[in-house]
Write a protein that holds these residues in place. Structure first.
Motif, PDB file in Angstrom:
ATOM      1  N   VAL A 157       0.842  -1.190   0.000  1.00 24.90           N
ATOM      2  CA  VAL A 157       0.000   0.000   0.000  1.00 24.90           C
ATOM      3  C   VAL A 157       0.876   1.239   0.000  1.00 24.90           C
ATOM      4  O   VAL A 157       2.040   1.201   0.395  1.00 24.90           O
ATOM      5  CB  VAL A 157      -0.958   0.037   1.204  1.00 24.90           C
ATOM      6  N   LEU A 158       0.302   2.342  -0.462  1.00 24.44           N
ATOM      7  CA  LEU A 158       1.056   3.578  -0.630  1.00 24.44           C
ATOM      8  C   LEU A 158       0.294   4.726   0.011  1.00 24.44           C
ATOM      9  O   LEU A 158      -0.878   4.947  -0.285  1.00 24.44           O
ATOM     10  CB  LEU A 158       1.259   3.845  -2.125  1.00 24.44           C
ATOM     11  N   TYR A 159       0.958   5.469   0.897  1.00 24.56           N
ATOM     12  CA  TYR A 159       0.331   6.617   1.550  1.00 24.56           C
ATOM     13  C   TYR A 159       0.076   7.721   0.525  1.00 24.56           C
ATOM     14  O   TYR A 159       0.922   8.018  -0.311  1.00 24.56           O
ATOM     15  CB  TYR A 159       1.240   7.152   2.659  1.00 24.56           C
ATOM     16  N   LYS A 160      -1.107   8.351   0.597  1.00 28.97           N
ATOM     17  CA  LYS A 160      -1.465   9.397  -0.350  1.00 28.97           C
ATOM     18  C   LYS A 160      -1.710  10.748   0.307  1.00 28.97           C
ATOM     19  O   LYS A 160      -1.255  11.771  -0.189  1.00 28.97           O
ATOM     20  CB  LYS A 160      -2.716   8.979  -1.140  1.00 28.97           C
ATOM     21  N   ALA A 161      -2.471  10.786   1.396  1.00 27.12           N
ATOM     22  CA  ALA A 161      -2.840  12.079   1.951  1.00 27.12           C
ATOM     23  C   ALA A 161      -3.355  11.901   3.371  1.00 27.12           C
ATOM     24  O   ALA A 161      -3.643  10.787   3.811  1.00 27.12           O
ATOM     25  CB  ALA A 161      -3.906  12.758   1.083  1.00 27.12           C
ATOM     26  N   THR A 162      -3.473  13.030   4.075  1.00 28.54           N
ATOM     27  CA  THR A 162      -4.118  13.069   5.379  1.00 28.54           C
ATOM     28  C   THR A 162      -5.240  14.085   5.312  1.00 28.54           C
ATOM     29  O   THR A 162      -5.020  15.223   4.896  1.00 28.54           O
ATOM     30  CB  THR A 162      -3.124  13.458   6.488  1.00 28.54           C
ATOM     31  N   CYS A 163      -6.442  13.675   5.706  1.00 23.81           N
ATOM     32  CA  CYS A 163      -7.632  14.511   5.576  1.00 23.81           C
ATOM     33  C   CYS A 163      -8.311  14.679   6.937  1.00 23.81           C
ATOM     34  O   CYS A 163      -8.171  13.826   7.823  1.00 23.81           O
ATOM     35  CB  CYS A 163      -8.619  13.885   4.598  1.00 23.81           C
ATOM     36  N   PRO A 164      -9.083  15.766   7.108  1.00 27.45           N
ATOM     37  CA  PRO A 164      -9.725  15.994   8.406  1.00 27.45           C
ATOM     38  C   PRO A 164     -10.917  15.095   8.684  1.00 27.45           C
ATOM     39  O   PRO A 164     -11.289  14.918   9.848  1.00 27.45           O
ATOM     40  CB  PRO A 164     -10.143  17.467   8.336  1.00 27.45           C
ATOM     41  N   THR A 165     -11.567  14.531   7.654  1.00 26.34           N
ATOM     42  CA  THR A 165     -12.732  13.669   7.863  1.00 26.34           C
ATOM     43  C   THR A 165     -12.661  12.463   6.941  1.00 26.34           C
ATOM     44  O   THR A 165     -11.932  12.467   5.933  1.00 26.34           O
ATOM     45  CB  THR A 165     -14.049  14.418   7.587  1.00 26.34           C
ATOM     46  N   ARG A 166     -13.462  11.444   7.251  1.00 24.80           N
ATOM     47  CA  ARG A 166     -13.505  10.258   6.399  1.00 24.80           C
ATOM     48  C   ARG A 166     -14.120  10.590   5.040  1.00 24.80           C
ATOM     49  O   ARG A 166     -13.722  10.035   4.013  1.00 24.80           O
ATOM     50  CB  ARG A 166     -14.292   9.139   7.085  1.00 24.80           C
ATOM     51  N   ALA A 167     -15.105  11.489   5.022  1.00 25.43           N
ATOM     52  CA  ALA A 167     -15.727  11.849   3.743  1.00 25.43           C
ATOM     53  C   ALA A 167     -14.721  12.507   2.815  1.00 25.43           C
ATOM     54  O   ALA A 167     -14.662  12.207   1.613  1.00 25.43           O
ATOM     55  CB  ALA A 167     -16.922  12.774   3.992  1.00 25.43           C
ATOM     56  N   GLU A 168     -13.887  13.395   3.352  1.00 22.03           N
ATOM     57  CA  GLU A 168     -12.863  14.037   2.526  1.00 22.03           C
ATOM     58  C   GLU A 168     -11.786  13.036   2.122  1.00 22.03           C
ATOM     59  O   GLU A 168     -11.192  13.142   1.044  1.00 22.03           O
ATOM     60  CB  GLU A 168     -12.265  15.219   3.272  1.00 22.03           C
ATOM     61  N   ALA A 169     -11.531  12.046   2.974  1.00 32.02           N
ATOM     62  CA  ALA A 169     -10.581  10.992   2.619  1.00 32.02           C
ATOM     63  C   ALA A 169     -11.114  10.168   1.445  1.00 32.02           C
ATOM     64  O   ALA A 169     -10.359   9.782   0.547  1.00 32.02           O
ATOM     65  CB  ALA A 169     -10.309  10.104   3.825  1.00 32.02           C
ATOM     66  N   LEU A 170     -12.423   9.908   1.434  1.00 35.18           N
ATOM     67  CA  LEU A 170     -13.007   9.196   0.299  1.00 35.18           C
ATOM     68  C   LEU A 170     -12.919  10.037  -0.971  1.00 35.18           C
ATOM     69  O   LEU A 170     -12.740   9.491  -2.069  1.00 35.18           O
ATOM     70  CB  LEU A 170     -14.470   8.849   0.584  1.00 35.18           C
ATOM     71  N   ALA A 171     -13.024  11.354  -0.829  1.00 33.25           N
ATOM     72  CA  ALA A 171     -12.866  12.220  -2.001  1.00 33.25           C
ATOM     73  C   ALA A 171     -11.454  12.104  -2.559  1.00 33.25           C
ATOM     74  O   ALA A 171     -11.243  12.105  -3.777  1.00 33.25           O
ATOM     75  CB  ALA A 171     -13.185  13.668  -1.631  1.00 33.25           C
ATOM     76  N   ALA A 172     -10.459  11.995  -1.660  1.00 30.28           N
ATOM     77  CA  ALA A 172      -9.076  11.814  -2.118  1.00 30.28           C
ATOM     78  C   ALA A 172      -8.917  10.472  -2.832  1.00 30.28           C
ATOM     79  O   ALA A 172      -8.209  10.367  -3.842  1.00 30.28           O
ATOM     80  CB  ALA A 172      -8.119  11.911  -0.935  1.00 30.28           C
ATOM     81  N   LEU A 173      -9.582   9.430  -2.328  1.00 26.84           N
ATOM     82  CA  LEU A 173      -9.536   8.130  -2.992  1.00 26.84           C
ATOM     83  C   LEU A 173     -10.225   8.182  -4.349  1.00 26.84           C
ATOM     84  O   LEU A 173      -9.804   7.503  -5.290  1.00 26.84           O
ATOM     85  CB  LEU A 173     -10.187   7.063  -2.112  1.00 26.84           C
ATOM     86  N   ALA A 174     -11.297   8.978  -4.443  1.00 27.31           N
ATOM     87  CA  ALA A 174     -11.987   9.107  -5.734  1.00 27.31           C
ATOM     88  C   ALA A 174     -11.045   9.695  -6.777  1.00 27.31           C
ATOM     89  O   ALA A 174     -11.009   9.248  -7.927  1.00 27.31           O
ATOM     90  CB  ALA A 174     -13.233   9.988  -5.580  1.00 27.31           C
ATOM     91  N   ARG A 175     -10.266  10.702  -6.390  1.00 27.43           N
ATOM     92  CA  ARG A 175      -9.305  11.294  -7.312  1.00 27.43           C
ATOM     93  C   ARG A 175      -8.260  10.268  -7.736  1.00 27.43           C
ATOM     94  O   ARG A 175      -7.913  10.159  -8.926  1.00 27.43           O
ATOM     95  CB  ARG A 175      -8.623  12.493  -6.642  1.00 27.43           C
ATOM     96  N   GLU A 176      -7.762   9.491  -6.795  1.00 28.13           N
ATOM     97  CA  GLU A 176      -6.774   8.467  -7.117  1.00 28.13           C
ATOM     98  C   GLU A 176      -7.366   7.411  -8.039  1.00 28.13           C
ATOM     99  O   GLU A 176      -6.704   6.910  -8.950  1.00 28.13           O
ATOM    100  CB  GLU A 176      -6.256   7.817  -5.835  1.00 28.13           C
ATOM    101  N   ARG A 177      -8.615   7.074  -7.801  1.00 26.75           N
ATOM    102  CA  ARG A 177      -9.272   6.070  -8.632  1.00 26.75           C
ATOM    103  C   ARG A 177      -9.398   6.572 -10.068  1.00 26.75           C
ATOM    104  O   ARG A 177      -9.121   5.842 -11.030  1.00 26.75           O
ATOM    105  CB  ARG A 177     -10.642   5.745  -8.052  1.00 26.75           C
ATOM    106  N   MET A 178      -9.781   7.844 -10.237  1.00 23.14           N
ATOM    107  CA  MET A 178      -9.912   8.391 -11.584  1.00 23.14           C
ATOM    108  C   MET A 178      -8.552   8.456 -12.273  1.00 23.14           C
ATOM    109  O   MET A 178      -8.429   8.203 -13.469  1.00 23.14           O
ATOM    110  CB  MET A 178     -10.553   9.777 -11.530  1.00 23.14           C
ATOM    111  N   ASN A 179      -7.508   8.784 -11.523  1.00 20.06           N
ATOM    112  CA  ASN A 179      -6.163   8.837 -12.104  1.00 20.06           C
ATOM    113  C   ASN A 179      -5.727   7.465 -12.600  1.00 20.06           C
ATOM    114  O   ASN A 179      -5.076   7.332 -13.639  1.00 20.06           O
ATOM    115  CB  ASN A 179      -5.166   9.356 -11.070  1.00 20.06           C
ATOM    116  N   SER A 180      -6.061   6.414 -11.833  1.00 20.47           N
ATOM    117  CA  SER A 180      -5.623   5.072 -12.205  1.00 20.47           C
ATOM    118  C   SER A 180      -6.416   4.512 -13.380  1.00 20.47           C
ATOM    119  O   SER A 180      -5.878   3.803 -14.228  1.00 20.47           O
ATOM    120  CB  SER A 180      -5.736   4.123 -11.003  1.00 20.47           C
ATOM    121  N   VAL A 181      -7.704   4.867 -13.447  1.00 23.24           N
ATOM    122  CA  VAL A 181      -8.550   4.341 -14.516  1.00 23.24           C
ATOM    123  C   VAL A 181      -8.307   5.073 -15.824  1.00 23.24           C
ATOM    124  O   VAL A 181      -8.266   4.475 -16.902  1.00 23.24           O
ATOM    125  CB  VAL A 181     -10.042   4.440 -14.119  1.00 23.24           C
ATOM    126  N   TYR A 182      -8.123   6.393 -15.740  1.00 23.31           N
ATOM    127  CA  TYR A 182      -8.012   7.205 -16.949  1.00 23.31           C
ATOM    128  C   TYR A 182      -6.608   7.762 -17.127  1.00 23.31           C
ATOM    129  O   TYR A 182      -6.413   8.833 -17.671  1.00 23.31           O
ATOM    130  CB  TYR A 182      -9.024   8.350 -16.898  1.00 23.31           C
TER     131      TYR A 182
END
Length: 233
Positions: free
Chosen positions: A110-135
């Motif tokens: 696993v690879l560290y990506k970011a630190t966020c103040p809430t779980r919802a914002e952490a999921l937003a960071a994962l969404a960005r990573e997911r889009m980067n990996s797919v596209y």
């Protein structure tokens, strides 16, 4: 001998002797622990510390990774940790993704990506990573996605008067969880953050009780237990 290592409380061996934070999940007499809350190091026999194993932060609260899925498939992890020291330190959420290149330099794949103040914002960071990996190398898909987020504010042990005994037992043994369901969107032009995701907090419905393990991002259908709670356009 390091005088900063102090003796723990005989009546609460799992807790930090200075701030009483639960810092050792399964303590033994032959290890030195570090409190994640105030940084205190403690051991049952501090005079023997040079011969003991120093294990650092061991509490499950700060070290356990919680898997997150995208459309039902494992994608990354969230981990809650302290921000600073002291009894009133805020908690933040670390974002980790699977290292898809499987480079041995990355521990546990696993690879560290970011630190966020809430779980919802952490999921937003994962969404960005997911889009980067797919596209990767192509045009990004900035369509909104649904997010299912574990509700960290739900009091599982006291504010449960409206729940059945079966639901209360499920929350206690980990087979049920309280969730929020909402939309993760991207910033629109002309924002300098165009293409970066954020949680649309006004769309979230909180406090839903459902089987554990559903936290994640969903670009297709939600799991059946949560489908009825999908935000309506």
């Amino acid at each position: 001998m390091d005088s900063n290592v102090i003796d723990w409380q005989a009546g609460a061996t799992y807790a930090c002797p200075r701030c009483n934070h639960d810092s050792a999940a399964e303590p033994t007499s032959w290890e030195v622990y570090t409190c994640c809350n105030c940084g205190t190091r403690f051991a049952r026999f501090p005079r023997l510390q040079r011969f003991l194993r120093h294990v650092g932060i061991t509490c499950e609260f700060c070290t356990e990774r919680h898997p997150v899925v995208v459309d039902g498939e494992p994608f990354g992890f969230l981990r809650k940790r302290h921000n600073g020291v002291g009894l009133h330190a805020r908690h933040q959420v670390e974002v980790w993704t699977y290292d898809r290149d499987e480079e041995p330099a990355h521990k546990d794949g696993v690879l560290y990506k970011a630190t966020c103040p809430t779980r919802a914002e952490a999921l937003a960071a994962l969404a960005r990573e997911r889009m980067n990996s797919v596209y990767d190398g192509g045009e990004d898909d900035f369509s909104p996605v649904l997010a299912v987020v574990a509700d960290e504010e739900f009091d599982k042990f006291h504010a449960v008067g409206h729940l059945t005994q079966e639901q209360q037992d499920g929350l206690a043994d980990g087979t049920l969880e309280a969730y929020g369901v909402g939309v993760i969107r991207t910033h629109d032009a002309p924002s300098r953050l165009r293409g970066w995701f954020y949680p649309a907090t006004d769309t979230f419905t909180w406090g839903l009780i459902a089987p554990s393990g559903l936290e994640g991002l969903y670009t297709q259908d939600l799991p059946e237990p949560l489908a009825a709670h999908t935000p309506k356009p």
